[in-house]
Design an enzyme around this catalytic site. Structure first.
Site, PDB file in Angstrom:
ATOM      1  N   LYS A 155       0.840  -1.198   0.000  1.00  0.00           N
ATOM      2  CA  LYS A 155       0.000   0.000   0.000  1.00  0.00           C
ATOM      3  C   LYS A 155       0.871   1.242   0.000  1.00  0.00           C
ATOM      4  O   LYS A 155       1.549   1.545   0.981  1.00  0.00           O
ATOM      5  CB  LYS A 155      -0.896   0.035   1.227  1.00  0.00           C
ATOM      6  CG  LYS A 155      -2.012   1.051   1.053  1.00  0.00           C
ATOM      7  CD  LYS A 155      -2.584   1.543   2.354  1.00  0.00           C
ATOM      8  CE  LYS A 155      -1.881   2.762   2.874  1.00  0.00           C
ATOM      9  NZ  LYS A 155      -1.963   3.944   1.997  1.00  0.00           N
ATOM     10  N   GLY A 208       6.481   4.715   8.577  1.00  0.00           N
ATOM     11  CA  GLY A 208       5.623   5.894   8.677  1.00  0.00           C
ATOM     12  C   GLY A 208       5.736   6.535  10.042  1.00  0.00           C
ATOM     13  O   GLY A 208       6.766   6.421  10.716  1.00  0.00           O
ATOM     14  N   SER A 209       4.656   7.167  10.453  1.00  0.00           N
ATOM     15  CA  SER A 209       4.683   7.954  11.683  1.00  0.00           C
ATOM     16  C   SER A 209       4.570   7.063  12.924  1.00  0.00           C
ATOM     17  O   SER A 209       4.071   5.936  12.851  1.00  0.00           O
ATOM     18  CB  SER A 209       3.516   8.947  11.676  1.00  0.00           C
ATOM     19  OG  SER A 209       2.299   8.226  11.671  1.00  0.00           O
ATOM     20  N   VAL A 212       0.763   6.100  13.879  1.00  0.00           N
ATOM     21  CA  VAL A 212       0.190   4.977  13.128  1.00  0.00           C
ATOM     22  C   VAL A 212       0.959   3.689  13.439  1.00  0.00           C
ATOM     23  O   VAL A 212       0.355   2.625  13.615  1.00  0.00           O
ATOM     24  CB  VAL A 212       0.181   5.281  11.605  1.00  0.00           C
ATOM     25  CG1 VAL A 212      -0.328   4.080  10.823  1.00  0.00           C
ATOM     26  CG2 VAL A 212      -0.688   6.499  11.309  1.00  0.00           C
ATOM     27  N   GLY A 213       2.285   3.793  13.560  1.00  0.00           N
ATOM     28  CA  GLY A 213       3.096   2.605  13.876  1.00  0.00           C
ATOM     29  C   GLY A 213       2.662   1.944  15.170  1.00  0.00           C
ATOM     30  O   GLY A 213       2.569   0.723  15.282  1.00  0.00           O
ATOM     31  N   GLU A 230       9.449   0.992  10.870  1.00  0.00           N
ATOM     32  CA  GLU A 230      10.466   2.034  10.638  1.00  0.00           C
ATOM     33  C   GLU A 230       9.749   3.354  10.853  1.00  0.00           C
ATOM     34  O   GLU A 230       8.895   3.740  10.053  1.00  0.00           O
ATOM     35  CB  GLU A 230      11.011   1.951   9.205  1.00  0.00           C
ATOM     36  CG  GLU A 230      11.810   0.699   8.894  1.00  0.00           C
ATOM     37  CD  GLU A 230      13.160   0.649   9.580  1.00  0.00           C
ATOM     38  OE1 GLU A 230      13.550   1.614  10.266  1.00  0.00           O
ATOM     39  OE2 GLU A 230      13.829  -0.389   9.437  1.00  0.00           O
ATOM     40  N   CYS A 264      13.310  10.680   7.387  1.00  0.00           N
ATOM     41  CA  CYS A 264      13.368  10.167   8.751  1.00  0.00           C
ATOM     42  C   CYS A 264      14.779  10.248   9.314  1.00  0.00           C
ATOM     43  O   CYS A 264      14.962  10.257  10.519  1.00  0.00           O
ATOM     44  CB  CYS A 264      12.854   8.737   8.784  1.00  0.00           C
ATOM     45  SG  CYS A 264      13.669   7.706   7.577  1.00  0.00           S
ATOM     46  N   GLU A 356       9.835  15.529  15.862  1.00  0.00           N
ATOM     47  CA  GLU A 356      10.169  15.396  14.445  1.00  0.00           C
ATOM     48  C   GLU A 356       9.332  16.411  13.669  1.00  0.00           C
ATOM     49  O   GLU A 356       8.097  16.348  13.685  1.00  0.00           O
ATOM     50  CB  GLU A 356       9.848  13.981  13.950  1.00  0.00           C
ATOM     51  CG  GLU A 356      10.232  13.780  12.497  1.00  0.00           C
ATOM     52  CD  GLU A 356       9.914  12.376  11.992  1.00  0.00           C
ATOM     53  OE1 GLU A 356       8.789  11.906  12.205  1.00  0.00           O
ATOM     54  OE2 GLU A 356      10.805  11.761  11.387  1.00  0.00           O
TER      55      GLU A 356
HETATM   56  P1  NAD Z   1       1.841   7.968   8.119  1.00  0.00           P
HETATM   57  O1  NAD Z   1       2.056   7.151   9.339  1.00  0.00           O
HETATM   58  O2  NAD Z   1       0.804   9.010   8.142  1.00  0.00           O
HETATM   59  O3  NAD Z   1       1.507   7.044   6.886  1.00  0.00           O
HETATM   60  C1  NAD Z   1       2.351   5.972   6.498  1.00  0.00           C
HETATM   61  C2  NAD Z   1       1.536   4.956   5.738  1.00  0.00           C
HETATM   62  O4  NAD Z   1       0.586   4.355   6.632  1.00  0.00           O
HETATM   63  C3  NAD Z   1       0.713   5.541   4.591  1.00  0.00           C
HETATM   64  O5  NAD Z   1       0.690   4.613   3.521  1.00  0.00           O
HETATM   65  C4  NAD Z   1      -0.660   5.673   5.217  1.00  0.00           C
HETATM   66  O6  NAD Z   1      -1.689   5.681   4.258  1.00  0.00           O
HETATM   67  C5  NAD Z   1      -0.715   4.429   6.082  1.00  0.00           C
HETATM   68  N1  NAD Z   1      -1.680   4.503   7.181  1.00  0.00           N
HETATM   69  C6  NAD Z   1      -2.237   5.605   7.749  1.00  0.00           C
HETATM   70  N2  NAD Z   1      -3.111   5.244   8.729  1.00  0.00           N
HETATM   71  C7  NAD Z   1      -3.107   3.890   8.781  1.00  0.00           C
HETATM   72  C8  NAD Z   1      -3.772   2.930   9.592  1.00  0.00           C
HETATM   73  N3  NAD Z   1      -4.611   3.292  10.538  1.00  0.00           N
HETATM   74  N4  NAD Z   1      -3.506   1.625   9.380  1.00  0.00           N
HETATM   75  C9  NAD Z   1      -2.612   1.236   8.442  1.00  0.00           C
HETATM   76  N5  NAD Z   1      -1.961   2.094   7.630  1.00  0.00           N
HETATM   77  C10 NAD Z   1      -2.191   3.413   7.800  1.00  0.00           C
HETATM   78  O7  NAD Z   1       3.286   8.563   7.766  1.00  0.00           O
HETATM   79  P2  NAD Z   1       3.664   9.570   6.602  1.00  0.00           P
HETATM   80  O8  NAD Z   1       3.200  10.924   7.041  1.00  0.00           O
HETATM   81  O9  NAD Z   1       3.241   9.032   5.276  1.00  0.00           O
HETATM   82  O10 NAD Z   1       5.259   9.481   6.624  1.00  0.00           O
HETATM   83  C11 NAD Z   1       6.044  10.266   7.431  1.00  0.00           C
HETATM   84  C12 NAD Z   1       6.568   9.489   8.620  1.00  0.00           C
HETATM   85  O11 NAD Z   1       7.270   8.326   8.199  1.00  0.00           O
HETATM   86  C13 NAD Z   1       7.580  10.268   9.437  1.00  0.00           C
HETATM   87  O12 NAD Z   1       7.334  10.113  10.819  1.00  0.00           O
HETATM   88  C14 NAD Z   1       8.907   9.626   9.076  1.00  0.00           C
HETATM   89  O13 NAD Z   1       9.926   9.777  10.016  1.00  0.00           O
HETATM   90  C15 NAD Z   1       8.510   8.215   8.882  1.00  0.00           C
HETATM   91  N6  NAD Z   1       9.514   7.518   8.072  1.00  0.00           N
HETATM   92  C16 NAD Z   1      10.346   6.608   8.663  1.00  0.00           C
HETATM   93  C17 NAD Z   1      11.320   5.965   7.928  1.00  0.00           C
HETATM   94  C18 NAD Z   1      12.253   4.964   8.548  1.00  0.00           C
HETATM   95  O14 NAD Z   1      12.816   4.179   7.807  1.00  0.00           O
HETATM   96  N7  NAD Z   1      12.417   4.934   9.847  1.00  0.00           N
HETATM   97  C19 NAD Z   1      11.455   6.236   6.582  1.00  0.00           C
HETATM   98  C20 NAD Z   1      10.596   7.157   6.002  1.00  0.00           C
HETATM   99  C21 NAD Z   1       9.621   7.782   6.767  1.00  0.00           C
END
Ligand code: NAD
Length: 454
Positions: A155, A208-209, A212-213, A230, A264, A356
């Site tokens: 996704k 991601g964030s 959500v993680g 991550e 990130c 962040e």
């Molecule tokens: P996000 O958490 O908003 O979204 C990430 C993904 O999760 C998207 O595809 C989103 O549609 C999906 N998502 C959202 N809600 C969900 C749910 N309830 N269940 C399952 N999936 C869901 O993050 P973002 O704003 O897209 O990305 C930015 C964040 O990602 C920052 O915090 C950044 O630090 C982090 N990031 C981390 C790494 C790493 O390797 N550590 C790399 C890149 C980005």
């Protein structure tokens, strides 16, 4: 598809296309196809799986420019970065094409027989990708998951699905069987949420964030589902007075403003030894003012816009409540532009120093000695990356060992190489991606004992 989602070019603020959004039923059907494809994919011989991954890499290589241009339009990445990102997909596929034939189990000496271990695929893997690096992060999950014999549902982020959708088409063109790689654009809670709740998705690989993680980890607990996370970062760039201070200052803008700070690994906390502070800041200001914030399609562009109006607003909120030391330049007019911004954080307690921001903003603070530098750096709940600048190799190694962070560099700002492990300490994540051991995260280890005594 039941609905569509508009996509906006971040450099112009204009909607340029729409993409389908998967709903729950469509997501379930895709997962069923992945389940159906799994037995024949795991039965493909290691050498044939390797050959298919090499072919996939070759097809991607033939489409680098197309993929890069898509990313420029969809995500506002500079064309130079976008070409690197598409090349990274190819390289990661090639690197893991070597893995199926080397994913060796062990023979362990035991009494009364022979003991063997096997690495077996987990099954269907759900990969959830954020908007900041749509191509590399897709590949970091996809390539080792496929190499280990899993089928994948992926996704992309709602805002940036185009390159992932294209990679799904290229996988088919390369000869990967139907159902082995499927790209499911759509809403996070709907499609990503289903990866968590569906019993046939056996692992979730999430980038991601933290918010959500955390919810994904909680959801996966219900089925004891395998999960890799991550998450965010607030990495430190530590400059000791015994470093090549001019070189450290010249590189520091790119350590945080690359991808407009939406990284990130961004070194968004600058820790400068007090005795070198004035010299460092003089060089740093000159370097920040030289950063070319231009139309991302311009070959000379070093930094593009932020991803969305909402992201720019969120970043601006941090700047408004802080003391600005100086700023670089950015275009005015349409698009989600923001100039590189340097904040003063003498007592390193403000929100801008701790959270962040995910934008082109760095907070600077001073330290007196090594112990204080390590203490400030480790104050953060995050621990993803970081840099240490010093000519004293003993000190650099001591500090690297003392930092609670997963991916560090000394006299360099690079964090990611596909051949080395990547991931975070503390709240920056769980598990590691890339490197020689990535397949372990996509495999079950099975132990078989064979009695040989009569
Ligand atoms: P996000 O958490 O908003 O979204 C990430 C993904 O999760 C998207 O595809 C989103 O549609 C999906 N998502 C959202 N809600 C969900 C749910 N309830 N269940 C399952 N999936 C869901 O993050 P973002 O704003 O897209 O990305 C930015 C964040 O990602 C920052 O915090 C950044 O630090 C982090 N990031 C981390 C790494 C790493 O390797 N550590 C790399 C890149 C980005």
């Amino acid at each position: 598809m039941s609905s569509t989602h508009p996509l906006t070019n971040p450099a112009t603020g204009q909607v340029f296309t729409t993409v389908p959004s998967y709903d729950l039923e469509e997501t379930d059907r895709a997962i069923e196809r992945a389940v159906h494809a799994a037995p024949s994919w795991r039965a493909v011989t290691p050498s044939d799986r390797a050959r298919l991954l090499r072919r996939f890499a070759d097809v991607v290589d033939g489409h680098i420019e197309e993929l890069a241009q898509l990313e420029v339009t969809n995500s506002g990445h500079t064309i130079a970065n976008a070409r690197w990102e598409a090349g990274n997909v190819r390289d990661v596929l090639l690197y893991y094409s070597g893995a199926p034939e080397r994913h060796c189990g062990r023979q362990i000496p035991v009494a009364g027989g022979v003991d063997l271990t096997f690495y077996e695929p987990i099954g269907v893997v759900g990969i959830i990708v954020p908007w900041n690096f749509p191509m590399p992060i897709a590949a970091w999950g996809l390539a080792p998951a496929l190499a280990a014999g899993n089928t994948v549902v992926l996704k992309p982020a709602l805002l940036t699905p185009l390159t992932a959708i294209r990679l799904g088409e290229l996988a088919l063109e390369a000869g990967l069987p139907e159902g082995v790689v499927q790209i499911l654009p759509g809403d996070g809670a709907v499609v990503g949420g289903r990866f968590v709740t569906h019993r046939d998705v056996r692992k979730v690989c999430f980038t991601g964030s933290n918010a959500v993680g955390r919810s994904i980890m909680q959801g996966c607990a219900e089925q004891i589902k395998r999960v890799t996370l991550e998450l965010g970062g607030k990495s430190a760039n530590i400059i000791f007075a015994d470093a090549d201070v001019a070189r450290a200052a010249a590189g520091a803008p790119y350590a945080v403003f690359d991808n407009a700070g939406q990284d990130c690994c961004a070194r968004s906390r600058l820790l400068v030894q007090a005795s070198a502070y004035d010299t460092f800041m003089e060089h740093f200001e000159a370097a920040v003012k030289k950063v070319k914030v231009l139309d991302p399609a311009d070959e000379l562009s070093e930094m593009g816009p932020l991803i969305s109006a909402a992201q720019r607003e969120s970043v601006a909120g941090y700047v408004e409540e802080s003391t600005v030391v100086f700023r670089g330049h950015a275009p005015s007019g349409p698009g989600f532009w923001m100039a590189p911004t340097v904040l003063d954080a003498p007592d390193h307690t403000g929100r801008a120093f701790r959270e962040e921001i995910f934008g082109p903003v760095v907070s600077v603070t001073r330290f007196n000695d090594e112990a204080e530098a390590v203490a400030i750096a480790n104050e953060s709940p995050f621990g993803l990356s970081g840099s240490i600048w010093s000519r004293d190799v003993g000190r650099a190694l001591r500090v690297a060992r003392a930092l609670e962070s997963g991916a560090l560099s000394v006299n360099s700002n690079s964090s990611v190489r596909y051949a080395t492990p990547f991931g975070g300490y503390k709240q920056s994540g769980l598990g590691r991606e890339l490197g020689p051991d990535a397949l372990l995260g996509f495999s079950e280890e099975k132990n078989v004992f064979i009695a040989t005594e009569e």
